[in-house]
Design an enzyme around this catalytic site. Structure first.
Site, PDB file in Angstrom:
ATOM      1  N   ASP A 207       0.693  -4.807   8.398  1.00 50.57           N
ATOM      2  CA  ASP A 207      -0.462  -3.910   8.242  1.00 50.57           C
ATOM      3  C   ASP A 207      -1.689  -4.579   8.117  1.00 50.57           C
ATOM      4  OD1 ASP A 207      -2.394  -1.984   7.337  1.00 50.57           O
ATOM      5  OD2 ASP A 207      -0.828  -0.985   6.018  1.00 50.57           O
TER       6      ASP A 207
ATOM      7  N   PHE B 176       0.793  -1.287   0.070  1.00 50.72           N
ATOM      8  CA  PHE B 176      -0.042   0.074  -0.110  1.00 50.72           C
ATOM      9  C   PHE B 176       0.802   1.386  -0.091  1.00 50.72           C
ATOM     10  CE2 PHE B 176      -2.645   3.126   1.939  1.00 50.72           C
ATOM     11  CZ  PHE B 176      -4.131   2.957   1.073  1.00 50.72           C
TER      12      PHE B 176
ATOM     13  N   ARG C 226     -13.369  -3.349  -7.306  1.00 51.10           N
ATOM     14  CA  ARG C 226     -12.905  -3.970  -6.086  1.00 51.10           C
ATOM     15  C   ARG C 226     -14.303  -3.989  -5.254  1.00 51.10           C
ATOM     16  NH1 ARG C 226      -9.263  -1.330  -1.463  1.00 51.10           N
ATOM     17  NH2 ARG C 226     -10.921  -0.031  -1.300  1.00 51.10           N
TER      18      ARG C 226
END
Length: 416
Positions: free
Chosen positions: A214, A143, A388
């Site tokens: 994360d 990310f 998504r």
């Protein structure tokens, strides 16, 4: 099959009996009533911003009108019996999050943003690793904010510190003696691929490398077991699957074994052992509380605190079972038409490798998602060509999944 013009009524599309049967036997179906979901919308973007909990509405009103409006400064420390005690609010929230991520309450600190917390735990990991290890190893497609924070930290430290980016599948092969920490996101924000937290943590530990995970797209979507995996540090988001509201405080995890050795790079007042002593030298608070920096963000922390109560009576394994069933159903409904409609599945079919989302590549993904949102089916677009769809077991039904799949099909058929 609905046409594009009928999509305004997508939420009322008749649902087959076999799908309704799945909802009838869903042990989490009652949780949906705890959320305020807008009429005429199928919301599949809870992995970006969770839905509003009814508890949050009530709690924020009470905090603003009563705790702040009437009690004023007394709510900081003198309202413990009435449930105020704002100073202890970060610890109460930390304890609720700890259950969801396989941690002890004193291993979790709540406050600041995910980016700031990533900076804190990376700095702590580098400090524990020692000066002979100066590399942060990460997934090349991690990310962006994780990459940015790591880039900024290594630039700040200088002296040969380096962010080394490799393909996710090659991380194990790069656990070399110069690597201090490996920074990975458990669930890929684009594809929904879920990494094997336990296996990778074990590989890193065997190589003398610390792990920083994360959990932005994991915590609250399915059970995470940081201590069971032997993870060292982690960060996570409060406003995705935890439903804490836009900009909700994030959290960090620091394993107990590192509390004494890990340096606190941002040593703030609220991380002091006795903040109101007003000492001129920093003495860390016990546990992960030492990583709290500034004054608790009472309004947003209270919202997150209330939102987390939705998980209090939830079996986390049932949460995972439903998550996989929702995503399985969505893929099964689109499988027969995917090739004809230029949809390429990028989410793993293997349940062990899947988060709580389904993603497809499509050559006009941006335009398609714009049309879906206009029709009341809210998913997300990620560059360069990914559609998504996030599934939240607490408030999604199998009827939602059926109607969403039929909506995607209708939009793509109309475009074709």
């Amino acid at each position: 099959m609905p046409t594009q013009t009928a999509l305004a009524d997508l939420t009322t599309l008749p649902v087959p009996a076999d799908v309704l049967a799945l909802d009838a036997s869903d042990p989490l179906a009652h949780k949906r009533d705890e959320f305020l979901l807008p009429d005429g919308v199928i919301y599949l973007d809870g992995n970006s911003l969770g839905a509003l909990s009814r508890r949050v509405v009530q709690r924020v009103r009470h905090v603003t009108e009563e705790e702040w409006g009437r009690a004023l400064i007394g709510s900081w420390t003198s309202g413990a019996q009435e449930g105020r005690d704002w100073m202890a609010l970060p610890d109460r929230v930390a304890a609720k999050i700890a259950r969801l991520i396989g941690a002890q309450p004193d291993e979790v600190a709540v406050g600041d943003s995910t980016s700031v917390n990533t900076f804190k735990v990376l700095a702590a990991a580098l400090g524990v690793a020692g000066p002979e290890r100066r590399v942060i190893l990460t997934d090349a497609d991690n990310f962006p904010t994780d990459l940015y924070v790591a880039q900024g930290l290594t630039a700040l430290l200088g002296g040969g510190y380096e962010l080394r980016r490799v393909p996710a599948d090659e991380v194990a092969a790069h656990l070399r003696p110069d690597v201090a920490a490996v920074l990975l996101t458990q669930v890929d924000y684009r594809t929904g691929r879920c990494l094997d937290l336990a296996a990778i943590s074990a590989q890193a530990r065997a190589a003398g490398v610390l792990t920083v995970w994360d959990l932005a797209h994991s915590a609250g979507a399915f059970p995470v077991d940081l201590n069971g995996a032997g993870a060292d540090f982690a960060v996570g988001c409060g406003y995705k699957y935890l439903n804490g509201g836009p900009g909700a405080p994030a959290f960090l995890f620091a394993a107990q074994r590192w509390h004494a050795a890990a340096p606190v790079a941002l040593s703030g007042w609220m991380g002091h052992a006795d903040p109101f002593e007003m000492a001129r030298d920093y003495v860390p608070a016990p546990g992960a509380r030492r990583f709290v920096t500034g004054t608790p963000m009472v309004l947003s922390l209270s919202a997150l605190d209330a939102a987390l109560d939705a998980f209090a009576d939830v079996d986390l394994h049932a949460l995972r079972t439903k998550s996989l069933a929702l995503t399985d159903t969505f893929m099964a409904l689109l499988d027969p038409v995917a090739e004809r409609l230029a949809l390429t599945l990028v989410t793993p079919r293997d349940p062990a490798q899947r988060g709580s989302q389904v993603s497809y590549r499509h050559p006009q993904a941006r335009e398609v998602m714009t049309e879906l949102i206009a029709a009341g089916l809210v998913g997300d677009f990620r560059t360069p060509d990914i559609l998504r769809f996030g599934f939240t077991p607490l408030y999604h039904s199998f009827a939602d999944v059926y109607r969403a799949a039929r909506g995607v099909q209708a939009i793509l058929e109309a475009r074709a």
